[in-house]
Enzyme design. Structure first.
Site, PDB file in Angstrom:
ATOM      1  N   ASP A  67       0.767  -1.432   0.251  1.00 19.60           N
ATOM      2  CA  ASP A  67       0.106   0.104  -0.070  1.00 19.60           C
ATOM      3  C   ASP A  67       0.709   1.207   0.002  1.00 19.60           C
ATOM      4  OD1 ASP A  67       0.845  -0.465   2.499  1.00 19.60           O
ATOM      5  OD2 ASP A  67      -1.111  -0.845   3.190  1.00 19.60           O
ATOM      6  N   ASN A 136      -7.260  -4.034  14.424  1.00 18.38           N
ATOM      7  CA  ASN A 136      -8.706  -4.351  14.055  1.00 18.38           C
ATOM      8  C   ASN A 136      -8.802  -5.445  12.923  1.00 18.38           C
ATOM      9  OD1 ASN A 136      -7.629  -3.084  11.650  1.00 18.38           O
ATOM     10  ND2 ASN A 136      -9.225  -1.294  11.947  1.00 18.38           N
ATOM     11  N   HIS A 138      -6.941  -5.539  10.191  1.00 19.77           N
ATOM     12  CA  HIS A 138      -6.628  -5.096   8.839  1.00 19.77           C
ATOM     13  C   HIS A 138      -5.627  -5.649   8.204  1.00 19.77           C
ATOM     14  CE1 HIS A 138      -4.676  -1.076   9.941  1.00 19.77           C
ATOM     15  NE2 HIS A 138      -3.767  -2.063   9.820  1.00 19.77           N
ATOM     16  N   GLU A 143      -9.819  -2.583   5.627  1.00 20.67           N
ATOM     17  CA  GLU A 143     -10.005  -2.519   7.100  1.00 20.67           C
ATOM     18  C   GLU A 143     -11.245  -3.112   7.053  1.00 20.67           C
ATOM     19  OE1 GLU A 143      -8.546  -0.474   9.039  1.00 20.67           O
ATOM     20  OE2 GLU A 143      -7.854   1.184   8.199  1.00 20.67           O
TER      21      GLU A 143
END
Ligand code: PGA
Length: 245
Positions: A67, A136, A138, A143
Site C-alpha cells: 500500500d 482491528n 486489517h 479495513e
C-alpha cells in the site's frame, strides 16, 4: 495455518527473516510482497544482516508493496516507498527497477490501482507475501468492512487508523486521508503468506484471524482459507490463543 510461537520480538524477526531468506535462496528471482509498519522492521534488519554477511543476493528479487498513501510522492519521507528504501532497499543490492509500490503521486485513483493490479498480475503474483496485522484485523489497508475487497483500490482511512498513524506525522492534519492498497483477493493470490505479529495489542486480532469466523469484519480471517500461511508471533500476540494450536 502454521502458527509459530517465537516468544520474543527478536526471535520472531529472526524466524521471519529465515523464511524470507529461504524463499530468495530457493528462487533467486522470486516475487516478494512486502509490508510497512513497525512489526516487520526487525525482519528487514535480519535480511540486511544476511546480505551484508554475503549469504543473500537480492539482485534478481522483485518486490510489490501492499500500500501507499494517496497524494505522497515516493520521495516524501512520510511515504511508504521512502520507508521501504530507508528500512530495506537502500541497504541491499536490489535493482530499483524491480521495486514496486502503488503510485501515491498519481491522483487518478482508478488508473493508479488498475496499473498496480496489472503489474502484480504480470509478475505472476507473489511467491511470498509478508503481512503485518492491524489491531482491528486489517491487512494492508483493507479495513473491516461489509465485504472482502478484491483488487487494488483506493480506501478512505478510518479515524482510528489516521489517529494510529499520526504518531509518525508532525500534526494529525498532515496524515493523508486516503491510500491505495492491494485488495484481499490479490493478497490471497500469493503462493505463501507470512504474517508477523507481536505485542498484547495484537492478541485479539491474531485470535480472530486464526480461530474466529471468516468474516470481512476481520479482513485477516480470510487467510484461514489460504493453503499455505505461516503466522509468526511473540508470546504476547498469542496470549489469547493458548490451547487452540
Ligand atoms: P504495525 O502495523 O506493524 O505498525 O503494528 C501493522 C498493520 O497495521 O498492518
Amino acid at each position: 495455518m502454521r502458527i509459530i510461537n517465537c516468544h520474543t520480538y527478536e526471535a520472531m524477526s529472526r524466524k521471519a527473516a529465515d523464511i524470507l531468506a529461504a524463499q530468495i535462496q530457493l528462487k533467486p528471482n522470486c516475487v516478494l510482497g512486502l509490508a510497512t509498519g513497525t512489526t516487520p522492521i526487525g525482519s528487514y534488519q535480519g535480511l540486511i544482516k544476511r546480505y551484508e554477511s554475503g549469504s543473500l543476493d537480492f539482485s534478481e528479487v522483485r518486490t510489490y508493496n501492499l500500500d501507499e498513501y494517496r497524494g505522497l510522492t515516493h520521495e516524501d519521507p512520510q511515504s511508504y516507498h521512502y520507508f521501504m528504501n530507508d528500512q530495506l532497499f537502500n541497504h541491499v543490492n536490489i535493482d530499483p527497477a524491480n521495486v514496486h509500490v502503488p503510485d501515491g503521486a498519481n491522483a487518478d485513483a482508478d488508473a493508479a490501482c488498475a496499473d498496480y493490479d496489472r503489474m502484480v498480475a504480470e509478475a505472476g503474483y507473489c511467491d511470498l507475501q509478508l503481512l503485518g496485522i492491524g489491531r482491528n484485523g486489517h491487512i494492508g489497508f483493507n479495513e473491516p468492512a461489509d465485504e472482502f475487497s478484491k483488487g487494488t483500490h483506493c480506501v478512505d482511512l478510518t479515524e482510528s487508523t489516521i489517529e494510529a498513524n499520526s504518531r509518525l506525522f508532525e500534526k494529525e492534519e498532515d496524515v493523508p486521508r486516503q491510500a491505495y492498497t492491494m485488495g484481499t483477493q490479490t493478497i490471497m493470490n500469493a503462493r505463501c503468506i507470512l504474517v508477523v505479529a507481536n505485542g498484547e495489542n495484537k492478541a485479539q486480532a491474531v485470535r480472530d484471524m486464526c480461530f474466529g469466523p471468516i468474516v470481512p469484519a476481520c479482513p485477516a480471517s480470510i487467510l484461514q482459507l489460504h493453503p499455505n500461511v505461516f503466522v509468526v508471533c511473540d508470546d504476547a500476540a498469542l496470549s489469547l490463543c493458548e490451547g487452540l494450536y
